[in-house]
Motif scaffolding. Sequence first.
Motif, PDB file in Angstrom:
ATOM      1  N   SER A   4       0.821  -1.214   0.000  1.00  0.00           N
ATOM      2  CA  SER A   4       0.000   0.000   0.000  1.00  0.00           C
ATOM      3  C   SER A   4       0.857   1.268   0.000  1.00  0.00           C
ATOM      4  O   SER A   4       0.523   2.245  -0.657  1.00  0.00           O
ATOM      5  CB  SER A   4      -0.931   0.026   1.213  1.00  0.00           C
ATOM      6  N   ILE A  37      -6.045   3.901   3.151  1.00  0.00           N
ATOM      7  CA  ILE A  37      -7.070   3.232   2.338  1.00  0.00           C
ATOM      8  C   ILE A  37      -6.574   1.857   1.880  1.00  0.00           C
ATOM      9  O   ILE A  37      -7.285   0.855   1.993  1.00  0.00           O
ATOM     10  CB  ILE A  37      -7.457   4.104   1.131  1.00  0.00           C
ATOM     11  N   VAL A  93      -8.097  -1.831   2.790  1.00  0.00           N
ATOM     12  CA  VAL A  93      -8.548  -2.727   1.715  1.00  0.00           C
ATOM     13  C   VAL A  93      -7.842  -4.073   1.801  1.00  0.00           C
ATOM     14  O   VAL A  93      -8.485  -5.128   1.725  1.00  0.00           O
ATOM     15  CB  VAL A  93      -8.321  -2.075   0.328  1.00  0.00           C
ATOM     16  N   ILE A 122      -6.907  -4.500  -8.607  1.00  0.00           N
ATOM     17  CA  ILE A 122      -7.822  -4.227  -7.493  1.00  0.00           C
ATOM     18  C   ILE A 122      -7.370  -2.999  -6.718  1.00  0.00           C
ATOM     19  O   ILE A 122      -8.155  -2.081  -6.457  1.00  0.00           O
ATOM     20  CB  ILE A 122      -7.924  -5.450  -6.556  1.00  0.00           C
ATOM     21  N   MET A 123      -6.090  -2.983  -6.355  1.00  0.00           N
ATOM     22  CA  MET A 123      -5.586  -1.859  -5.561  1.00  0.00           C
ATOM     23  C   MET A 123      -5.619  -0.556  -6.354  1.00  0.00           C
ATOM     24  O   MET A 123      -5.958   0.497  -5.812  1.00  0.00           O
ATOM     25  CB  MET A 123      -4.166  -2.149  -5.065  1.00  0.00           C
ATOM     26  N   LEU A 172      -7.703   0.303  -8.831  1.00  0.00           N
ATOM     27  CA  LEU A 172      -9.078   0.790  -8.977  1.00  0.00           C
ATOM     28  C   LEU A 172      -9.582   1.439  -7.687  1.00  0.00           C
ATOM     29  O   LEU A 172     -10.157   2.526  -7.722  1.00  0.00           O
ATOM     30  CB  LEU A 172     -10.002  -0.339  -9.416  1.00  0.00           C
ATOM     31  N   ILE A 173      -9.355   0.790  -6.574  1.00  0.00           N
ATOM     32  CA  ILE A 173      -9.855   1.326  -5.305  1.00  0.00           C
ATOM     33  C   ILE A 173      -9.102   2.594  -4.906  1.00  0.00           C
ATOM     34  O   ILE A 173      -9.714   3.608  -4.549  1.00  0.00           O
ATOM     35  CB  ILE A 173      -9.788   0.253  -4.198  1.00  0.00           C
ATOM     36  N   LEU A 174      -7.765   2.540  -4.955  1.00  0.00           N
ATOM     37  CA  LEU A 174      -6.982   3.719  -4.558  1.00  0.00           C
ATOM     38  C   LEU A 174      -7.240   4.905  -5.480  1.00  0.00           C
ATOM     39  O   LEU A 174      -7.412   6.031  -5.011  1.00  0.00           O
ATOM     40  CB  LEU A 174      -5.496   3.395  -4.533  1.00  0.00           C
ATOM     41  N   LEU A 234      -9.854   5.532  -7.348  1.00  0.00           N
ATOM     42  CA  LEU A 234     -11.218   6.029  -7.132  1.00  0.00           C
ATOM     43  C   LEU A 234     -11.272   6.925  -5.893  1.00  0.00           C
ATOM     44  O   LEU A 234     -11.763   8.059  -5.952  1.00  0.00           O
ATOM     45  CB  LEU A 234     -12.197   4.863  -6.995  1.00  0.00           C
ATOM     46  N   CYS A 235     -10.747   6.425  -4.786  1.00  0.00           N
ATOM     47  CA  CYS A 235     -10.799   7.197  -3.532  1.00  0.00           C
ATOM     48  C   CYS A 235      -9.955   8.466  -3.607  1.00  0.00           C
ATOM     49  O   CYS A 235     -10.414   9.544  -3.200  1.00  0.00           O
ATOM     50  CB  CYS A 235     -10.322   6.330  -2.370  1.00  0.00           C
ATOM     51  N   TRP A 291     -11.231   9.997 -13.695  1.00  0.00           N
ATOM     52  CA  TRP A 291     -10.793   8.791 -13.013  1.00  0.00           C
ATOM     53  C   TRP A 291     -10.238   7.762 -14.000  1.00  0.00           C
ATOM     54  O   TRP A 291      -9.184   7.173 -13.777  1.00  0.00           O
ATOM     55  CB  TRP A 291     -11.947   8.202 -12.219  1.00  0.00           C
TER      56      TRP A 291
END
Length: 149
Positions: free
Chosen positions: A2, A36, A40, A77-78, A80-82, A84-85, A101
Amino acid sequence: MSVFLAFTMSLFSPIVAGAAVEPMGLLMGTLSGIVIGTVVMAALPVIPLSMKFAVSCGAKEGSLSWFLLKDVLLCTIMYLILSLCLNAMVSGIDASFVNRWLAPAPLLWIICYVVAIQVEPLCMFLSCKITRTQLSFGAPEAAPEAEGR
């Protein structure tokens, strides 16, 4: 992982967008991304899913192709989530949010993937040291025979 992905995204997102890297933005993006990403990785079975993905693609566990394929799903996965946030935090959510985005996604994903495959050995080493566990691939070793038989 992360830490490295949050730093990489915070550093390269403005560069890909054609903006200057602001020290405060880099710091805040990295710190927010670490929190974040850690949540996750702790809440979702990202690593086991990534390992299963690599095996389902036909890679032998512990091989180079397994490491490279495992990081494809992990990084996706990481990322997309990071992204986005962090994008929502930095630019807010409005009508053009999805474009902001997703537009830099291919290039940023490639940068994050390259960083992930380079730092994963270090991350695995550190996590084993912190948790005092041994890193193993494949089937577990047989238990030693009991003495006195």
